[in-house]
Motif scaffolding. Structure first.
Motif, PDB file in Angstrom:
ATOM      1  N   MET A   1      68.360 -18.589  12.739  1.00 33.18           N
ATOM      2  CA  MET A   1      68.949 -18.879  11.433  1.00 33.18           C
ATOM      3  C   MET A   1      67.956 -19.575  10.517  1.00 33.18           C
ATOM      4  O   MET A   1      67.875 -19.282   9.325  1.00 33.18           O
ATOM      5  CB  MET A   1      70.206 -19.725  11.604  1.00 33.18           C
ATOM      6  N   PHE A   2      67.177 -20.515  11.054  1.00 31.08           N
ATOM      7  CA  PHE A   2      66.290 -21.317  10.216  1.00 31.08           C
ATOM      8  C   PHE A   2      64.857 -20.782  10.136  1.00 31.08           C
ATOM      9  O   PHE A   2      64.195 -20.968   9.110  1.00 31.08           O
ATOM     10  CB  PHE A   2      66.255 -22.762  10.716  1.00 31.08           C
ATOM     11  N   TYR A   3      64.389 -20.120  11.183  1.00 34.56           N
ATOM     12  CA  TYR A   3      62.986 -19.713  11.214  1.00 34.56           C
ATOM     13  C   TYR A   3      62.775 -18.212  11.329  1.00 34.56           C
ATOM     14  O   TYR A   3      61.643 -17.739  11.242  1.00 34.56           O
ATOM     15  CB  TYR A   3      62.265 -20.399  12.386  1.00 34.56           C
ATOM     16  N   GLY A   4      63.842 -17.454  11.529  1.00 38.09           N
ATOM     17  CA  GLY A   4      63.689 -16.018  11.677  1.00 38.09           C
ATOM     18  C   GLY A   4      63.316 -15.642  13.106  1.00 38.09           C
ATOM     19  O   GLY A   4      63.106 -16.495  13.963  1.00 38.09           O
ATOM     20  N   GLN A   5      63.240 -14.354  13.346  1.00 36.36           N
ATOM     21  CA  GLN A   5      62.934 -13.851  14.675  1.00 36.36           C
ATOM     22  C   GLN A   5      61.966 -12.680  14.556  1.00 36.36           C
ATOM     23  O   GLN A   5      62.240 -11.706  13.857  1.00 36.36           O
ATOM     24  CB  GLN A   5      64.211 -13.381  15.386  1.00 36.36           C
ATOM     25  N   GLU A   6      60.818 -12.817  15.216  1.00 32.04           N
ATOM     26  CA  GLU A   6      59.880 -11.698  15.248  1.00 32.04           C
ATOM     27  C   GLU A   6      60.516 -10.534  16.005  1.00 32.04           C
ATOM     28  O   GLU A   6      61.108 -10.712  17.066  1.00 32.04           O
ATOM     29  CB  GLU A   6      58.575 -12.115  15.933  1.00 32.04           C
ATOM     30  N   GLN A   7      60.382  -9.330  15.456  1.00 29.72           N
ATOM     31  CA  GLN A   7      60.973  -8.163  16.077  1.00 29.72           C
ATOM     32  C   GLN A   7      60.195  -7.771  17.334  1.00 29.72           C
ATOM     33  O   GLN A   7      58.995  -8.014  17.448  1.00 29.72           O
ATOM     34  CB  GLN A   7      60.984  -6.991  15.095  1.00 29.72           C
ATOM     35  N   GLU A   8      60.900  -7.153  18.278  1.00 25.53           N
ATOM     36  CA  GLU A   8      60.268  -6.689  19.506  1.00 25.53           C
ATOM     37  C   GLU A   8      59.581  -5.341  19.336  1.00 25.53           C
ATOM     38  O   GLU A   8      59.033  -4.806  20.291  1.00 25.53           O
ATOM     39  CB  GLU A   8      61.315  -6.598  20.623  1.00 25.53           C
ATOM     40  N   TYR A   9      59.618  -4.814  18.151  1.00 27.28           N
ATOM     41  CA  TYR A   9      59.029  -3.503  17.878  1.00 27.28           C
ATOM     42  C   TYR A   9      58.372  -3.518  16.495  1.00 27.28           C
ATOM     43  O   TYR A   9      58.690  -4.347  15.632  1.00 27.28           O
ATOM     44  CB  TYR A   9      60.103  -2.415  17.936  1.00 27.28           C
ATOM     45  N   SER A  10      57.457  -2.626  16.304  1.00 32.33           N
ATOM     46  CA  SER A  10      56.841  -2.401  14.995  1.00 32.33           C
ATOM     47  C   SER A  10      57.570  -1.248  14.311  1.00 32.33           C
ATOM     48  O   SER A  10      57.945  -0.268  14.966  1.00 32.33           O
ATOM     49  CB  SER A  10      55.356  -2.065  15.144  1.00 32.33           C
ATOM     50  N   GLU A  11      57.769  -1.381  13.025  1.00 26.58           N
ATOM     51  CA  GLU A  11      58.468  -0.339  12.276  1.00 26.58           C
ATOM     52  C   GLU A  11      57.464   0.435  11.430  1.00 26.58           C
ATOM     53  O   GLU A  11      56.707  -0.156  10.655  1.00 26.58           O
ATOM     54  CB  GLU A  11      59.554  -0.951  11.395  1.00 26.58           C
ATOM     55  N   ILE A  12      57.498   1.756  11.569  1.00 22.10           N
ATOM     56  CA  ILE A  12      56.597   2.633  10.819  1.00 22.10           C
ATOM     57  C   ILE A  12      57.451   3.527   9.929  1.00 22.10           C
ATOM     58  O   ILE A  12      58.264   4.306  10.436  1.00 22.10           O
ATOM     59  CB  ILE A  12      55.741   3.490  11.772  1.00 22.10           C
ATOM     60  N   PRO A  13      57.308   3.421   8.607  1.00 21.40           N
ATOM     61  CA  PRO A  13      58.078   4.313   7.721  1.00 21.40           C
ATOM     62  C   PRO A  13      57.616   5.761   7.914  1.00 21.40           C
ATOM     63  O   PRO A  13      56.417   6.046   7.887  1.00 21.40           O
ATOM     64  CB  PRO A  13      57.737   3.807   6.322  1.00 21.40           C
ATOM     65  N   VAL A  14      58.561   6.662   8.117  1.00 18.46           N
ATOM     66  CA  VAL A  14      58.219   8.057   8.380  1.00 18.46           C
ATOM     67  C   VAL A  14      59.091   8.964   7.527  1.00 18.46           C
ATOM     68  O   VAL A  14      60.210   8.599   7.129  1.00 18.46           O
ATOM     69  CB  VAL A  14      58.395   8.413   9.874  1.00 18.46           C
ATOM     70  N   ASP A  15      58.538  10.154   7.262  1.00 16.40           N
ATOM     71  CA  ASP A  15      59.342  11.221   6.657  1.00 16.40           C
ATOM     72  C   ASP A  15      60.009  12.064   7.741  1.00 16.40           C
ATOM     73  O   ASP A  15      61.148  12.520   7.576  1.00 16.40           O
ATOM     74  CB  ASP A  15      58.459  12.116   5.773  1.00 16.40           C
ATOM     75  N   SER A  16      59.297  12.273   8.844  1.00 15.82           N
ATOM     76  CA  SER A  16      59.844  13.062   9.943  1.00 15.82           C
ATOM     77  C   SER A  16      58.999  12.830  11.191  1.00 15.82           C
ATOM     78  O   SER A  16      57.882  12.306  11.109  1.00 15.82           O
ATOM     79  CB  SER A  16      59.847  14.559   9.588  1.00 15.82           C
ATOM     80  N   ILE A  17      59.556  13.207  12.326  1.00 11.77           N
ATOM     81  CA  ILE A  17      58.809  13.173  13.586  1.00 11.77           C
ATOM     82  C   ILE A  17      59.048  14.496  14.327  1.00 11.77           C
ATOM     83  O   ILE A  17      60.057  15.174  14.093  1.00 11.77           O
ATOM     84  CB  ILE A  17      59.223  11.986  14.479  1.00 11.77           C
ATOM     85  N   TYR A  18      58.107  14.858  15.193  1.00  8.32           N
ATOM     86  CA  TYR A  18      58.311  16.026  16.043  1.00  8.32           C
ATOM     87  C   TYR A  18      57.609  15.758  17.369  1.00  8.32           C
ATOM     88  O   TYR A  18      56.698  14.930  17.473  1.00  8.32           O
ATOM     89  CB  TYR A  18      57.818  17.312  15.383  1.00  8.32           C
ATOM     90  N   PHE A  19      58.068  16.476  18.398  1.00  8.81           N
ATOM     91  CA  PHE A  19      57.613  16.243  19.765  1.00  8.81           C
ATOM     92  C   PHE A  19      56.767  17.412  20.263  1.00  8.81           C
ATOM     93  O   PHE A  19      56.983  18.576  19.883  1.00  8.81           O
ATOM     94  CB  PHE A  19      58.807  16.052  20.709  1.00  8.81           C
ATOM     95  N   ASP A  20      55.826  17.079  21.093  1.00  2.78           N
ATOM     96  CA  ASP A  20      55.036  18.082  21.827  1.00  2.78           C
ATOM     97  C   ASP A  20      54.908  17.573  23.250  1.00  2.78           C
ATOM     98  O   ASP A  20      53.927  16.914  23.606  1.00  2.78           O
ATOM     99  CB  ASP A  20      53.668  18.278  21.168  1.00  2.78           C
ATOM    100  N   GLY A  21      55.948  17.848  24.051  1.00  4.93           N
ATOM    101  CA  GLY A  21      55.987  17.309  25.398  1.00  4.93           C
ATOM    102  C   GLY A  21      56.138  15.808  25.363  1.00  4.93           C
ATOM    103  O   GLY A  21      57.088  15.263  24.794  1.00  4.93           O
TER     104      GLY A  21
END
Length: 413
Positions: A95-115
């Motif tokens: 509440m007073f100091y915030g919390q560092e996230q456990e992940y990094s956030e990357i703004p994306v338009d889309s994602i796709y997989f290759d295996g």
């Protein structure tokens, strides 16, 4: 029936002066509206990081590619697990100091997989511009991996070796689906983003906490110093009164803004330093008001009676004098509260107040005042409007308190 109505009216008007003043204050619509606004901002500012979209310390999550997004913009983010330990905060710490996230956030338009590979097309504000494609693996996105032995791929099955010594086995298809369901999220920026791509709403909420804090702390310092010196000067008179009033006049002769700037140069720039600097320049008004009130009260019969009974000067001041002069003190405090908020914002605008990355309404205006002549004037107008509303609320409340606590009006009631 008429006699009964008159009796009820007299009973409604009866009561202690404080009750009468409270009834008069609550009957004033502008005072009630001001109180509700101040209370709402105070609750929001107190909850702080628990309700802000960006709960990182100082709401400082920067994404430069998202700079100056318009209000209501919606962006997709790919959450990638951080490969280092993140310190957990309890609820008060968050509440007073915030919390560092456990992940990094990357703004994306889309994602796709290759295996096992994941390709993320990063957010590009230019429709026809060339996009940057970032490459990850499924275990890197989902888990905090052991740096020595990260993962093993066999027959479309991933064995991830976690940093805590555990192992997670899951098919590639299931890992891909987990990324889509859990790690690909959308966020809407209700007030848009600033020039560094930070959420403007989150910065505005945390900035409200700073504005209210500087008001409370500065007014508290002014009350302690002003009441003490004003009461001593008014009650003691003579040489002590002359010495204290000489000090008051010397401080009074220096412009407030210059005095605050000089104090910040002496004690340094920072979060607490600006509070102390503002408070040390606002006690003069309080001391003058308290001295004048004490001069008028010290001749009252109950003060003379206390002297005859042999009570000491400190008991008379704290038990009999100060409780009877608190009405004007409360009024001046409400006015000083708005003055402290404006002083802090002005110093932050000049760059000598609260230092980045801590958000301040004055800093937010300084960072974006150049956008006023562009189509993004709201970046500077939103924090300016919030500050205007808060200062106006305190001024209206001060005026209402002055009317409600007026002894002549209370006697008429």
């Amino acid at each position: 029936m008429e006699r009964k109505d008159k009796l009820q009216a007299e009973l409604a008007r009866s009561g202690s002066p404080m009750r009468i003043a409270m009834r008069r204050l609550l009957a004033d619509r502008m005072a009630v509206a001001s109180l509700l606004l101040i209370a709402s901002i105070a609750i929001i500012a107190t909850l702080g990081y628990l309700i802000t979209p960006d709960s990182s310390p100082y709401a400082n999550g920067q994404h430069l590619q998202l700079a100056t997004l318009k209000p209501g913009s919606k962006v997709k983010f790919l959450r990638v697990a951080k490969q280092h330990e993140v310190k957990k905060q309890n609820i008060l710490g968050r509440m007073f100091y915030g919390q560092e996230q456990e992940y990094s956030e990357i703004p994306v338009d889309s994602i796709y997989f290759d295996g096992i590979r994941v390709y993320a097309r990063e957010y590009n504000p230019i429709p026809d511009g060339e996009a940057i494609v970032a490459e990850f693996t499924l275990p890197e996105i989902l888990f905090w991996l052991n740096p020595e032995k990260k993962y093993l791929l066999e027959n479309d099955t991933i064995t991830a070796f976690l940093n805590n010594g555990q192992q997670v086995i899951l098919p590639v298809a299931e890992a891909q689906q987990r990324v889509i369901n859990q790690n690909l999220v959308s966020r809407r920026f209700l007030l848009g983003t600033d020039r560094f791509g930070r959420d403007l709403l989150s910065r505005l909420v945390i900035g409200a906490r700073i504005s209210l804090s500087v008001g409370f702390i500065a007014v508290g310092i002014a009350l302690i110093i002003g009441i003490a010196l004003g009461a001593i000067a008014g009650f003691a008179r003579g040489f002590i009164d002359d010495a204290i009033m000489w000090l008051v006049n010397v401080v009074w002769s220096v412009p407030t803004l210059l005095m605050v700037i000089a104090l910040t140069m002496v004690i340094g720039k920072g979060f607490w330093q600006i509070f102390v600097a503002v408070g040390l320049t606002m006690w003069v008004d309080m001391a003058r008001v308290v001295r004048g009130q004490v001069l008028s009260v010290r001749e009252k019969e109950y003060v003379e009676a206390a002297k005859v009974l042999g009570y000491g000067p400190w008991r008379i001041i704290f038990r009999h004098v100060l409780p009877n002069i608190m009405a004007p003190v409360i009024i001046v405090s409400a006015s000083n509260f708005s003055t402290a908020i404006l002083l802090e914002a002005g110093l932050s605008f000049l760059g000598i107040g609260v230092q980045p990355p801590a958000p301040s309404w004055g800093t937010m205006i300084r960072d974006h005042y150049g956008y006023i002549i562009m189509d993004k004037a709201y970046l500077a107008l939103i924090p300016g409007f919030a500050m205007m509303l808060l200062v106006l609320a305190f001024n209206l409340l001060g005026n209402s308190l002055r009317d409600a606590l007026d002894p002549r009006e209370i006697e008429k009631a």
